[in-house]
Design an enzyme around this catalytic site. Sequence first.
Site, short mmCIF file in Angstrom:
data_model
loop_
_atom_site.label_atom_id
_atom_site.label_comp_id
_atom_site.label_asym_id
_atom_site.label_seq_id
_atom_site.Cartn_x
_atom_site.Cartn_y
_atom_site.Cartn_z
CG ASN A 64 3.08 -46.99 22.15
OD1 ASN A 64 3.08 -48.01 21.32
ND2 ASN A 64 4.25 -46.61 22.77
CG HIS A 71 -3.47 -42.13 27.98
ND1 HIS A 71 -3.23 -43.16 28.97
CD2 HIS A 71 -3.02 -42.51 26.94
CE1 HIS A 71 -2.85 -44.13 28.16
NE2 HIS A 71 -2.67 -43.79 26.94
CB CYS A 74 7.19 -48.69 31.21
SG CYS A 74 7.16 -50.37 30.88
CD GLU A 117 0.15 -44.90 32.81
OE1 GLU A 117 0.93 -44.49 33.23
OE2 GLU A 117 0.13 -45.70 31.66
CB SER A 139 -2.05 -51.02 21.30
OG SER A 139 -1.64 -49.96 20.24
CB SER A 172 -2.57 -46.64 19.27
OG SER A 172 -1.34 -46.88 20.05
#
Length: 284
Positions: A224, A127, A194, A129, A266, A222
């Site tokens: 997420n 990923h 987060c 990040e 997103s 995505s």
Amino acid sequence: MIHVEIDPNSGFCFGVVRAIDKAEKYLEQGKTISSLGEMVHNAQEVKRLESLGMHTISCRDIDAAENENVLIRAHGEPPSTYKTLKDKGRNIVDATCPIVLKLQQKVKKTYENHPEAQIVIYGKQGHAEVIGLVGQTRGHAYVLSLPEEVKKLDPAKPVFMFSQTTMPLEGFAEMKTALEAYIKAEVISYDTICRKVAHRVPEISRFAAMHDVCVFVSGKNSSNGRMLFNVAQKSNPNTHFISKAAEIQKDWFTNDISVGICGATSTPHWQMEEAKKTIQAFFI
């Protein structure tokens, strides 16, 4: 008459909004800009930005890229990327999410101050990040996504555990428990998830359960989006995944029902509005 509602808590997270704003300001001024990697994991939004003049490039394209301005998206990048861009004379437009940036700094400081320890990133291998976080440790951090993977570690050495910001809270708790059971030395864990993203899980679950039919809008690539879609479908089996409004099928609906439209971090709001108009048009 069919009732269609858009989830007020769905859509872009703060970090993505900030990155898009930075890109659009350059474009509005007539400047060119390239995003290093997809701005968001949403093909429709990337297409919209590219229609405004933004380019999407990879690290391999830096030499050939005509644009002097290169945007670091919200996911962040490892230090090596910044060095490459500077060496090539590119102007860096840094849109790393402030939450991710703070996490990167914390990982870097921990790695430098505790050379005897093992740095663990609870996240998804590959990923964007996570690549940025591992880069803060010069590639020495361990990326674990499942509790059983703790066996990759040396049980005699201490562990500092961090998390990719978009991972589930329950998974973080399970990983922490697995580390504490396996590691004989000290385990220090930092919950760096987060909350604005984590809270999407119970919010999506409640929203999906409130409606007869749920339409989930997200880019197909995505992570997420896949995770939140599964949450919505668990609460409401009559949940459909779409990546654009044209994929909506009329036979999903009947008159006099309640339809909920939601999406990933997103997913742009305009795309959910487009889905709402498409559904309403079936019953005019």
